[in-house]
Enzyme design. Structure first.
Site, PDB file in Angstrom:
ATOM      1  N   GLU A 211       0.778  -1.238   0.000  1.00  0.00           N
ATOM      2  CA  GLU A 211       0.000   0.000   0.000  1.00  0.00           C
ATOM      3  C   GLU A 211       0.811   1.290   0.000  1.00  0.00           C
ATOM      4  OE1 GLU A 211      -2.884  -0.215   3.171  1.00  0.00           O
ATOM      5  OE2 GLU A 211      -4.164  -1.571   2.034  1.00  0.00           O
TER       6      GLU A 211
ATOM      7  N   GLU B 225      -7.250  -7.211 -19.151  1.00  0.00           N
ATOM      8  CA  GLU B 225      -6.417  -6.166 -19.731  1.00  0.00           C
ATOM      9  C   GLU B 225      -5.042  -5.982 -19.095  1.00  0.00           C
ATOM     10  OE1 GLU B 225      -8.442  -2.441 -19.998  1.00  0.00           O
ATOM     11  OE2 GLU B 225     -10.340  -3.333 -20.672  1.00  0.00           O
TER      12      GLU B 225
END
Length: 393
Positions: free
Chosen positions: A189, A285
């Site tokens: 994070e 993708e």
């Protein structure tokens, strides 16, 4: 674009985080912080001093999670653990930060012995391990789980970045041959406003350092999306030059105001429809394996951020126990059905002291999350019955 949905050497990861163990979070283990002003591991160690912090943390490390917990995880059908650790893991060789005050090296030594035990127990019970650099020097996100609440300076000094890379390489060298090692996560994070190009430079170097000791046939290199669209990493660390790379996303519904104000039907719809469509898009993708490295059943912001500002409304506050149980089951099922699309998922976290909706073990024992061990047993029985029918025919 075709993306692998599982690791090169194994099946889908269904795992838990071992949070609040080697990196403290006050809301996970409030008893450790009782009577203290500390809000994170740095202030905890500084406030207590070396001797008392060492006494308390060694006791915590040796009791919070044990071999019996790994046995339970195996029985429950969990096949992986994600282990958050701090940059201080290898001892007193980390750079100084002003939050340490007069303590040049405030952090308690000995956590590496716990990591050794994790690999011992994971090997014994057939679990895989993802090592996760959760707290970097200078803190990479300003969260308590990054080691220093309210500070985000990891990206401002090369010595902080270099030390992070050094820790990753030392871990790769130490555990690279261990059969339980599944992956190493470069950084947990990093904050959304750290430049993407800096994160790419760091992650590329982390990949290269890890690959010196861990070939792609054995070990996944994981990086977090940094709270930004996966398209910002288009073309980054892609095959054929780079192999066995996973992008890590975290999906919670208790931090943003729009989520906090949502009723349970909105949470279930978001999980089953919006996040499912997102999953299809990322898988189609991105070109990476994808892990949902953190998720939970938590909907009440107050219990997870003990210092957050209100209001603390949430979707379950007006429900009785029966309704809450039904809500948790529905919410868990909707998330699991979506996250099963990914190469792996890790519930946050395995155990807490006072917040069962964030405790995987509590959620399984309450029936909110399916017991995967029982599911596997039922699958085996079904296979035997199918075989018997075939023979009878």
């Amino acid at each position: 674009m075709t993306t692998p949905t599982v690791h090169e050497n194994g099946d889908k990861l269904r795992g838990v985080n071992l949070g609040g163990w080697l990196v403290l979070e006050k809301w996970i283990t409030p008893s450790l912080f009782a009577g203290l002003k500390a809000t994170d591991e740095t202030s905890y160690c500084v406030e207590l001093g070396e001797a008392e912090a060492t006494r308390r943390l060694h006791q915590h490390w040796n009791t919070f999670i044990t071999r019996d917990d790994f046995a339970w995880l195996r029985r429950a059908g969990v096949n992986a653990v994600r282990l958050p650790f701090g940059h201080w893991l290898f001892g007193k060789d980390y750079p100084y930060h002003r939050s340490y005050g007069e303590a040049r090296h405030p952090f308690v030594v000995g956590g590496l012995d716990i990591v050794d035990k994790v690999f011992e127990w994971a090997g014994e019970f057939g679990l895989r391990v993802v090592l996760d650099l959760h707290a970097a020097p200078g803190c990479q996100n300003g969260f308590d789980n990054g080691g220093i609440l309210g500070v985000c300076e990891w990206h401002t000094k090369e010595e902080y970045i270099e030390h992070s890379l050094d820790v990753l390489e030392r871990l790769a060298e130490r555990y690279g041959e261990h059969p339980a090692l599944h992956g190493i996560q470069a950084l947990n994070e990093p904050r959304w406003d750290i430049p993407t190009e800096l994160l790419k430079r760091y992650t590329l170097e982390a990949y290269q350092r890890i690959r010196r000791h861990c070939p792609p046939e054995r070990t996944t290199v994981v990086f977090h999306d940094g709270f930004r669209d996966f398209r910002e990493y288009a073309g980054f660390l892609q095959e054929p030059a780079f192999r066995n790379v996973a992008i890590d996303i975290h999906r919670y519904q208790c931090f943003a105001r729009d989520d906090i104000d949502m009723d349970i039907f909105g949470h279930i719809r978001k999980s089953a429809v919006d996040l499912r469509l997102e999953a299809d898009e990322i898988i189609r993708e991105s070109g990476y394996q994808v892990y949902c490295g953190e998720w939970s059943l938590g909907l009440d912001l107050k219990v997870v951020s003990l210092w957050a500002e209100g209001p603390f409304n949430h979707a379950l506050e007006a429900m009785d126990e029966f309704q809450m149980a039904a809500a948790y089951r529905g919410y868990a099922s909707a998330q699991l059905l979506t996250f099963e699309k990914y190469a792996g998922w890790f519930f946050w976290t395995y155990r807490t002291e006072t917040t069962p909706e964030w405790s995987y073990r509590d959620c399984v024992e309450q029936g909110f999350i399916p017991d995967l061990g029982r599911t596997e047993q039922m699958a085996g029985i079904r296979a035997i019955l199918d075989r018997a029918r075939d023979l009878a025919a």
